[in-house]
Scaffold this motif. Structure first.
Motif, PDB file in Angstrom:
ATOM      1  N   LYS A 412      29.202  46.817  38.655  1.00 45.33           N
ATOM      2  CA  LYS A 412      30.065  47.722  37.915  1.00 45.33           C
ATOM      3  C   LYS A 412      31.535  47.393  38.139  1.00 45.33           C
ATOM      4  O   LYS A 412      31.903  46.771  39.137  1.00 45.33           O
ATOM      5  N   LEU A 413      32.350  47.857  37.203  1.00 44.70           N
ATOM      6  CA  LEU A 413      33.793  47.707  37.352  1.00 44.70           C
ATOM      7  C   LEU A 413      34.300  48.642  38.453  1.00 44.70           C
ATOM      8  O   LEU A 413      33.964  49.823  38.454  1.00 44.70           O
ATOM      9  N   PRO A 414      35.105  48.137  39.381  1.00 50.41           N
ATOM     10  CA  PRO A 414      35.700  49.034  40.380  1.00 50.41           C
ATOM     11  C   PRO A 414      36.772  49.895  39.734  1.00 50.41           C
ATOM     12  O   PRO A 414      37.342  49.549  38.699  1.00 50.41           O
ATOM     13  N   SER A 415      37.062  51.003  40.351  1.00 52.10           N
ATOM     14  CA  SER A 415      37.991  51.958  39.745  1.00 52.10           C
ATOM     15  C   SER A 415      39.422  51.816  40.255  1.00 52.10           C
ATOM     16  O   SER A 415      40.359  52.048  39.518  1.00 52.10           O
ATOM     17  N   ASN A 416      39.592  51.453  41.507  1.00 53.00           N
ATOM     18  CA  ASN A 416      40.937  51.433  42.082  1.00 53.00           C
ATOM     19  C   ASN A 416      41.374  49.999  42.333  1.00 53.00           C
ATOM     20  O   ASN A 416      40.934  49.361  43.288  1.00 53.00           O
ATOM     21  N   MET A 417      42.231  49.488  41.496  1.00 52.27           N
ATOM     22  CA  MET A 417      42.754  48.134  41.654  1.00 52.27           C
ATOM     23  C   MET A 417      44.254  48.161  41.393  1.00 52.27           C
ATOM     24  O   MET A 417      44.788  49.115  40.845  1.00 52.27           O
ATOM     25  N   THR A 418      44.921  47.075  41.782  1.00 54.29           N
ATOM     26  CA  THR A 418      46.366  46.981  41.559  1.00 54.29           C
ATOM     27  C   THR A 418      46.680  45.850  40.591  1.00 54.29           C
ATOM     28  O   THR A 418      47.734  45.246  40.670  1.00 54.29           O
ATOM     29  N   VAL A 419      45.743  45.563  39.720  1.00 61.30           N
ATOM     30  CA  VAL A 419      45.842  44.372  38.877  1.00 61.30           C
ATOM     31  C   VAL A 419      46.590  44.667  37.582  1.00 61.30           C
ATOM     32  O   VAL A 419      46.412  45.717  36.976  1.00 61.30           O
ATOM     33  N   GLN A 420      47.438  43.715  37.157  1.00 63.91           N
ATOM     34  CA  GLN A 420      48.149  43.839  35.883  1.00 63.91           C
ATOM     35  C   GLN A 420      47.505  43.010  34.786  1.00 63.91           C
ATOM     36  O   GLN A 420      47.637  43.324  33.610  1.00 63.91           O
ATOM     37  N   THR A 421      46.814  41.922  35.164  1.00 62.33           N
ATOM     38  CA  THR A 421      46.074  41.103  34.206  1.00 62.33           C
ATOM     39  C   THR A 421      44.624  41.036  34.653  1.00 62.33           C
ATOM     40  O   THR A 421      44.332  40.564  35.761  1.00 62.33           O
ATOM     41  N   ILE A 422      43.705  41.533  33.823  1.00 61.26           N
ATOM     42  CA  ILE A 422      42.280  41.572  34.146  1.00 61.26           C
ATOM     43  C   ILE A 422      41.520  40.812  33.066  1.00 61.26           C
ATOM     44  O   ILE A 422      41.512  41.220  31.908  1.00 61.26           O
ATOM     45  N   ASN A 423      40.861  39.721  33.443  1.00 60.83           N
ATOM     46  CA  ASN A 423      40.019  38.993  32.496  1.00 60.83           C
ATOM     47  C   ASN A 423      38.644  38.804  33.124  1.00 60.83           C
ATOM     48  O   ASN A 423      38.450  37.951  33.990  1.00 60.83           O
ATOM     49  N   LEU A 424      37.696  39.628  32.682  1.00 55.23           N
ATOM     50  CA  LEU A 424      36.324  39.588  33.179  1.00 55.23           C
ATOM     51  C   LEU A 424      35.362  39.252  32.039  1.00 55.23           C
ATOM     52  O   LEU A 424      34.155  39.513  32.116  1.00 55.23           O
ATOM     53  N   ARG A 425      35.865  38.675  30.993  1.00 56.76           N
ATOM     54  CA  ARG A 425      35.097  38.331  29.800  1.00 56.76           C
ATOM     55  C   ARG A 425      33.906  37.440  30.163  1.00 56.76           C
ATOM     56  O   ARG A 425      33.979  36.579  31.035  1.00 56.76           O
ATOM     57  N   GLY A 426      32.805  37.664  29.463  1.00 55.41           N
ATOM     58  CA  GLY A 426      31.682  36.740  29.559  1.00 55.41           C
ATOM     59  C   GLY A 426      30.944  36.769  30.880  1.00 55.41           C
ATOM     60  O   GLY A 426      30.650  35.716  31.452  1.00 55.41           O
ATOM     61  N   ASN A 427      30.635  37.962  31.397  1.00 57.01           N
ATOM     62  CA  ASN A 427      29.800  38.102  32.584  1.00 57.01           C
ATOM     63  C   ASN A 427      28.607  39.001  32.238  1.00 57.01           C
ATOM     64  O   ASN A 427      28.273  39.156  31.063  1.00 57.01           O
ATOM     65  N   SER A 428      28.019  39.602  33.247  1.00 53.81           N
ATOM     66  CA  SER A 428      26.897  40.525  33.006  1.00 53.81           C
ATOM     67  C   SER A 428      27.182  41.870  33.651  1.00 53.81           C
ATOM     68  O   SER A 428      26.295  42.524  34.213  1.00 53.81           O
ATOM     69  N   LEU A 429      28.433  42.315  33.575  1.00 55.25           N
ATOM     70  CA  LEU A 429      28.833  43.594  34.154  1.00 55.25           C
ATOM     71  C   LEU A 429      28.227  44.734  33.354  1.00 55.25           C
ATOM     72  O   LEU A 429      28.142  44.684  32.121  1.00 55.25           O
ATOM     73  N   SER A 430      27.839  45.787  34.059  1.00 55.84           N
ATOM     74  CA  SER A 430      27.159  46.913  33.412  1.00 55.84           C
ATOM     75  C   SER A 430      27.796  48.225  33.845  1.00 55.84           C
ATOM     76  O   SER A 430      28.776  48.260  34.575  1.00 55.84           O
ATOM     77  N   GLY A 431      27.229  49.324  33.371  1.00 51.84           N
ATOM     78  CA  GLY A 431      27.765  50.631  33.703  1.00 51.84           C
ATOM     79  C   GLY A 431      28.891  51.033  32.764  1.00 51.84           C
ATOM     80  O   GLY A 431      29.140  50.402  31.734  1.00 51.84           O
TER      81      GLY A 431
END
Length: 536
Positions: A412-431
């Motif tokens: 699953k995607l975490p909720s608390n991050m300090t990221v300004q650029t997020i690229n998680l395209r093309g995986n098998s993330l769920s939730g």
């Protein structure tokens, strides 16, 4: 007393001659920027004239000119008429004729003629020949063409002829006339040919060399191992071939990018713990094999960039133990394989890891994110990484750029991050997409993510309306997931949004009317959903 009076009158007379020379110069040039407006006969030229400085005896020793239109021949005659002139600078000016040769002795120690237009010489650099005591010669950024044919003198300490149109080969007389030379910049020209191994053998005081952006070629490369003072070498963007040259332990910065070097020595740095090399940039060569092993003796390395080569093998498990100061580790577009070593996290100074487009596999070590407190950029896209998306990402408080696209990560995607650029395209993330993906958790106290791409995953549920509070967001892609529900009206509050892709989901309802206020929006894709109603 008579002697003193005569000496004073003589000195005053000579000083007045300098004043007359400068006034004559002023009256013979165009000065559209009024840089010579302070040159008035009523004022003391040593104290009040802009760009003029004098010796203790009132003779002109420094002349700084800029933004003029002037004949080159006039500049040469002015130099000849100022026998105590030591420093001359002419910047951003336009020459109307060539600088001619001169038989008069020249007292100049520094010449800086930079960023000028139409500056030419009647025969190569012959206008400089009479300046036998010249220490600094800067002719950069003038679009000068032709060859370097004239001897440069034995007193020179600095030569900068970068950003011109010089062609031909580097003259061999450089080798015999460079004993005092500390700085040599031949970059950004059209120089060609092979450079002899012994070209710089007598230049033992050289500290900086730049040969970048020329057309030098061949397996021969000037020996730098015998230059004990050399700290900086840039020979990027040429066509050198063969092995990477041996280096001296005092070298700090080496850039050989965009050549055709194909091998490195077993130990690139001479001996463990004695190397001072801080920056090694070998991007875009033809290096093959386990090159990473060859740099482990370079114990002072902070910047290591081996991208765009044919590197193979695994990342050495001892890389942090042997390179404890490493801050930037870049080796993208190679053939590295195996797992990311867990002790990569022991590089406590790491701020950037870019290893995209390799064959890395296995999990992302959790400690890589939780223990590297300074990490700001992590890019592992286009590998073969698998396993759970690391929860430790929530503890990477300095992380600004996260690129993990096109792998096989789950979870699953975490909720608390300090990221300004997020690229998680093309995986098998769920939730579901966490509602806490908003400004109160992202970046610094006033920032939020600017780029989010979680497309081509297995995300479900609705789009959280809290995403509308990300005022810094410029691009969001949630495409090719299994999202449902309606598009939140709050997304119309994203005033900086340039592109949004919500296509290939199961969204229902209509496009929110608030989207009509997205003045910066240039691309919106909501195709392949179950939307209806008017387009705002």
């Amino acid at each position: 007393i008579v002697f003193l009076i005569s000496f004073f009158i003589f000195s005053f007379s000579n000083a007045q001659e300098d004043s007359s020379v400068l006034l004559s110069f002023k009256n013979s040039v165009e000065d559209p920027s009024k840089t010579l407006s302070s040159w008035n006969i009523s004022d003391n030229f040593c104290q009040h004239w802009n760009g003029v400085a004098c010796t203790t005896k009132g003779r002109v020793s420094v002349l700084e000119l800029e933004h003029l239109t002037l004949p080159g021949s006039l500049l040469v005659s002015t130099i000849n008429a100022l026998p105590f002139l030591l420093e001359l600078s002419v910047l951003g000016s336009n020459f109307t004729d060539a600088m001619n040769s001169s038989e008069h002795a020249c007292s100049l120690e520094m010449i800086k003629l930079s960023s000028n237009q139409n500056m030419t010489f009647t025969s190569s650099f012959d206008a400089m020949l009479s300046c036998q005591g010249l220490k600094v010669l800067n002719l950069s950024n003038n679009q000068i063409d032709g060859k370097i044919e004239v001897p440069i003198g034995n007193a020179l300490e600095v030569i900068d002829v970068s950003h011109n149109l010089l062609s031909g080969e580097v003259p061999l007389f450089l080798s015999s006339q460079c004993r005092r030379l500390r700085y040599l910049d031949l970059s950004h020209n059209h120089l060609t040919g092979e450079l002899p191994v012994d070209l710089l053998k007598n230049c033992t005081n050289l500290q900086q060399i730049s040969l970048a952006y020329n057309s030098f070629h061949g397996p021969s490369f000037p020996s730098i191992h015998s230059l004990p003072s050399l700290e900086f070498l840039d020979a990027s963007f040429n066509n050198f071939t063969g092995p990477v040259p041996a280096i001296h332990e005092n070298l700090k910065h080496l850039n050989l990018s965009s050549n055709s070097f194909n091998t490195t020595r077993e130990n690139l740095c001479p001996s463990l713990n004695s190397s001072r090399l801080e920056s090694l940039i070998l991007v875009n060569n033809k290096l093959t094999g386990r090159v990473l092993d060859s740099v482990l003796n370079c114990s002072s390395l902070k910047m290591l960039d081996l991208s765009f080569n044919l590197l193979a093998g695994e990342i050495p498990s001892t890389i942090c133990k042997q390179l404890p100061k490493l801050e930037h580790f870049l080796a993208w577009v190679n053939n590295l394989e195996g797992q990311l070593p867990p002790n990569l996290a022991s590089c406590s100074n790491l701020t950037k890891i870019i290893l995209t487009f390799n064959n890395l596999s296995g999990n992302i070590p959790p400690e890589l994110l939780s223990n590297t407190k300074s990490l700001q950029w992590l890019s592992l896209s286009n590998n073969r990484l698998s396993g759970e998306f690391p929860d430790s990402l929530e503890h990477a408080n300095e992380l600004l750029v996260l690129q993990l696209s096109n792998n096989s990560l789950q979870g699953k995607l975490p909720s608390n991050m300090t990221v300004q650029t997020i690229n998680l395209r093309g995986n098998s993330l769920s939730g579901r997409i966490p509602a806490s993906l908003n400004a109160s958790f992202y970046g610094f106290s006033t920032s939020s993510p600017s780029f989010i791409d979680v497309s081509f995953n297995k995300l479900v549920g609705g789009i959280p309306r809290e995403l509308g509070s990300m005022q810094d967001a410029t691009y969001i892609s949630l495409a090719h997931n299994f999202l449902s529900g309606t598009i939140p009206e709050e997304l119309g509050d994203l005033k900086n949004m340039i592109g949004m892709d919500l296509s290939f989901n199961g969204l229902q309802g209509s496009i929110p009317g608030s989207f009509s206020s997205l003045q910066s929006l240039t691309g919106l894709n909501v195709s392949h959903n179950n939307l209806s109603g008017p387009i705002p």
